[in-house]
Design an enzyme around this catalytic site. Structure first.
Site, PDB file in Angstrom:
ATOM      1  N   ASP A 285      -6.882  11.168   3.017  1.00  0.00           N
ATOM      2  CA  ASP A 285      -7.161  11.423   1.605  1.00  0.00           C
ATOM      3  C   ASP A 285      -8.627  11.780   1.389  1.00  0.00           C
ATOM      4  O   ASP A 285      -9.490  11.364   2.153  1.00  0.00           O
ATOM      5  CB  ASP A 285      -6.817  10.182   0.781  1.00  0.00           C
ATOM      6  CG  ASP A 285      -7.634   8.967   1.202  1.00  0.00           C
ATOM      7  OD1 ASP A 285      -7.422   8.476   2.329  1.00  0.00           O
ATOM      8  OD2 ASP A 285      -8.495   8.510   0.423  1.00  0.00           O
TER       9      ASP A 285
ATOM     10  N   TYR B 233      -5.386  -1.147   9.418  1.00  0.00           N
ATOM     11  CA  TYR B 233      -5.977  -0.967   8.106  1.00  0.00           C
ATOM     12  C   TYR B 233      -7.030   0.136   8.212  1.00  0.00           C
ATOM     13  O   TYR B 233      -7.579   0.411   9.278  1.00  0.00           O
ATOM     14  CB  TYR B 233      -6.540  -2.256   7.490  1.00  0.00           C
ATOM     15  CG  TYR B 233      -5.432  -3.201   7.083  1.00  0.00           C
ATOM     16  CD1 TYR B 233      -4.857  -3.120   5.827  1.00  0.00           C
ATOM     17  CD2 TYR B 233      -4.938  -4.129   7.987  1.00  0.00           C
ATOM     18  CE1 TYR B 233      -3.813  -3.957   5.462  1.00  0.00           C
ATOM     19  CE2 TYR B 233      -3.892  -4.968   7.636  1.00  0.00           C
ATOM     20  CZ  TYR B 233      -3.331  -4.873   6.378  1.00  0.00           C
ATOM     21  OH  TYR B 233      -2.292  -5.685   6.030  1.00  0.00           O
TER      22      TYR B 233
ATOM     23  N   ASN C 120     -10.147   0.897   7.502  1.00  0.00           N
ATOM     24  CA  ASN C 120     -11.527   0.835   7.987  1.00  0.00           C
ATOM     25  C   ASN C 120     -11.653   0.663   9.495  1.00  0.00           C
ATOM     26  O   ASN C 120     -12.751   0.817  10.031  1.00  0.00           O
ATOM     27  CB  ASN C 120     -12.293  -0.274   7.267  1.00  0.00           C
ATOM     28  CG  ASN C 120     -12.454   0.023   5.799  1.00  0.00           C
ATOM     29  OD1 ASN C 120     -12.098   1.096   5.302  1.00  0.00           O
ATOM     30  ND2 ASN C 120     -12.996  -0.936   5.067  1.00  0.00           N
TER      31      ASN C 120
ATOM     32  N   TYR D  58       0.805  -1.219   0.000  1.00  0.00           N
ATOM     33  CA  TYR D  58       0.000   0.000   0.000  1.00  0.00           C
ATOM     34  C   TYR D  58       0.844   1.278   0.000  1.00  0.00           C
ATOM     35  O   TYR D  58       0.301   2.374  -0.151  1.00  0.00           O
ATOM     36  CB  TYR D  58      -0.950   0.019   1.198  1.00  0.00           C
ATOM     37  CG  TYR D  58      -1.928  -1.118   1.161  1.00  0.00           C
ATOM     38  CD1 TYR D  58      -2.977  -1.125   0.244  1.00  0.00           C
ATOM     39  CD2 TYR D  58      -1.793  -2.206   2.019  1.00  0.00           C
ATOM     40  CE1 TYR D  58      -3.872  -2.182   0.193  1.00  0.00           C
ATOM     41  CE2 TYR D  58      -2.687  -3.264   1.982  1.00  0.00           C
ATOM     42  CZ  TYR D  58      -3.724  -3.252   1.066  1.00  0.00           C
ATOM     43  OH  TYR D  58      -4.601  -4.295   1.016  1.00  0.00           O
TER      44      TYR D  58
END
Length: 187
Positions: A91, A64, A66, A14
């Protein structure tokens, strides 16, 4: 003490993706202020230091995107951080590439990381710095877009945006949210 969290996803796959621009800003703050992310705690990678005379804890959640709220909540509770001293950088697809929006509070706006943080903290009343990554192209899957990399011509804009977001953190802490908004929302 301020908690500054940059949202993203852990692991190399990522790195450099649109969704990890919050992580990139934390890395920039570390480089500029000689802060080392050397503690794995609170479900995140953390580092303590000072920015413009203010004590800070910098955080990259390892949960992560979420589940970012789990990390932020643990760190806020452990360090007894007032909600006025929380800054979250992430973002935003609704802003053009490289544009910033500094806000004192607000909804998640569809961002799953922010939904998690708001749910865990039980409030929308904390500062955030949104970094524009551009709208997803028609026909693209949203996950594919945000987990994709910037185009070559976007990279200079994003480097500048990360520098501006890092600068906005210092201004926000020293001069207040209104000054940070006035200075950086027009860039």
């Amino acid at each position: 003490m301020y908690l500054i969290a940059g949202l993203g996803n852990p692991t190399r796959e990522y790195a450099g993706t649109r969704h990890n621009i919050g992580y990139d800003t934390i890395t920039r703050l570390c480089d500029e202020h000689r802060i080392v992310l050397d503690m794995k705690k609170h479900k995140g990678l953390c580092g303590k230091g000072t920015i413009d005379g203010e004590k800070v804890i910098l955080v990259q959640p390892l949960t992560y995107m979420n589940l970012s709220g789990k990390c932020i909540k643990e760190a806020v509770d452990y360090y007894k951080i007032d909600q006025e001293h929380i800054i979250v950088i992430y973002d935003d697809i609704s802003l053009p590439v490289g544009k910033l929006r500094v806000r004192a509070k607000g909804s998640a706006g569809g961002h799953n990381g922010m939904k998690s943080i708001i749910a865990e903290l039980g409030t929308e009343e904390f500062a955030r710095i949104r970094i524009g990554i551009g709208e997803k192209p028609a026909g693209w899957d949203l996950a594919d877009y945000v987990l994709g990399r910037f185009r070559k011509e976007e990279l200079p804009l994003m480097r500048e945006a990360v520098g501006n977001a890092a600068g906005a953190c210092g201004v926000l802490m020293k001069e207040g949210i209104e000054t940070a908004m006035n200075r950086y929302n027009s860039l």
